[in-house]
Write an enzyme that holds these catalytic residues in place. Structure first.
Site, mmCIF file in Angstrom:
data_model
loop_
_atom_site.group_PDB
_atom_site.id
_atom_site.type_symbol
_atom_site.label_atom_id
_atom_site.label_comp_id
_atom_site.label_asym_id
_atom_site.label_seq_id
_atom_site.Cartn_x
_atom_site.Cartn_y
_atom_site.Cartn_z
ATOM 1 N N HIS A 29 -10.500 -10.100 57.074
ATOM 2 C CA HIS A 29 -10.221 -8.689 56.795
ATOM 3 C C HIS A 29 -10.928 -8.214 55.528
ATOM 4 O O HIS A 29 -11.288 -9.004 54.644
ATOM 5 C CB HIS A 29 -8.715 -8.475 56.643
ATOM 6 C CG HIS A 29 -8.116 -9.261 55.512
ATOM 7 N ND1 HIS A 29 -8.190 -8.858 54.196
ATOM 8 C CD2 HIS A 29 -7.442 -10.437 55.504
ATOM 9 C CE1 HIS A 29 -7.583 -9.739 53.421
ATOM 10 N NE2 HIS A 29 -7.129 -10.714 54.193
ATOM 11 N N GLU A 102 -1.696 -14.700 58.149
ATOM 12 C CA GLU A 102 -1.984 -15.621 57.058
ATOM 13 C C GLU A 102 -0.842 -16.629 56.901
ATOM 14 O O GLU A 102 0.271 -16.409 57.385
ATOM 15 C CB GLU A 102 -2.173 -14.814 55.764
ATOM 16 C CG GLU A 102 -2.586 -15.628 54.543
ATOM 17 C CD GLU A 102 -3.906 -16.353 54.731
ATOM 18 O OE1 GLU A 102 -3.907 -17.362 55.490
ATOM 19 O OE2 GLU A 102 -4.906 -15.951 54.119
#
Length: 221
Positions: A29, A102
């Site tokens: 990202h 994550e």
């Protein structure tokens, strides 16, 4: 490894779908507000920063004219916003997979390095002597994290035996994907640099993937 030169090239020429060779294109990202503040993010959900939005704009242009066979993203907003920027160019939306989030870092999430050192001196001492996800208070832990990411990758592989697959996710997830190929655990310090808005490519037959590219950021130059 970044491409040399100033001219950005498509991630996997030629830009056609249905290729016999499988290409998993992992995308970290864009920079978030907490990346800029150097705060631990884990599974908390800060948005992209202004710099991150600019990165996504440049990253998205790299995929203009590219066809993909499948498109996945973590559902955390820093990844989702990155994927939506790419999706606007591709003309398709990503499938959101929470399994691509994550690593969960428990009580350390939202804190800076300095705050962790002050608030968790013993755990920090253990981390500096032998880094391990297992020492993070309330964290996900190494084995559950690797199992979760491995299951997500296996699910993607089961649905895509060939072609071009985009996966927008997080740095630690990409490290696990790489380490699965080279046969190492993610526990301890990661050996790869994975910058924000970078591309990392695994390619080949699903049961014999090889590393084709790591940390390609030529589109940001």
């Amino acid at each position: 490894m970044s491409n040399s030169g100033d001219r950005a090239t498509p991630p996997d020429p030629p830009a056609t779908a249905g290729s016999e060779r499988l290409r998993l294109i992992f995308i970290r990202h864009g920079t978030s507000t907490w990346n800029d503040e150097r705060r631990i993010q884990g599974q908390l959900d800060p948005p992209l920063s202004e710099r991150g939005r600019e990165q996504v704009s440049r990253l998205s242009e790299r995929f203009r004219g590219t066809q993909v066979d499948a498109f996945y993203s973590s559902d955390l907003q820093r990844a989702r916003a990155t994927a939506e920027g790419i999706g606007a160019v591709l003309g398709r939306a990503p499938e959101l997979l929470p399994e691509l989030r994550e690593v969960g870092l428990g009580e350390w999430e939202g804190k800076t390095r300095e705050e962790i050192i002050a608030d968790y001196p013993e755990e920090w001492r253990q981390w500096t002597e032998e880094p391990s996800w297992d020492v993070v208070p309330g964290g996900e832990g190494t084995d559950p994290f690797e199992a979760r990411v491995g299951a997500a990758i296996d699910r993607i592989l089961q649905g895509n035996a060939n072609g071009r697959v985009l996966i927008v996710t997080h740095g630690c997830v990409i490290q696990v994907a790489l380490l699965r190929v080279v046969g190492r655990s993610s526990n301890g310090l990661f050996p790869f640099t994975i910058e924000n808005a970078s591309l990392t490519v695994l390619q080949g037959p699903p049961d014999r993937l090889v590393v084709g590219r790591v940390n390609d950021t030529c589109h940001l130059r």
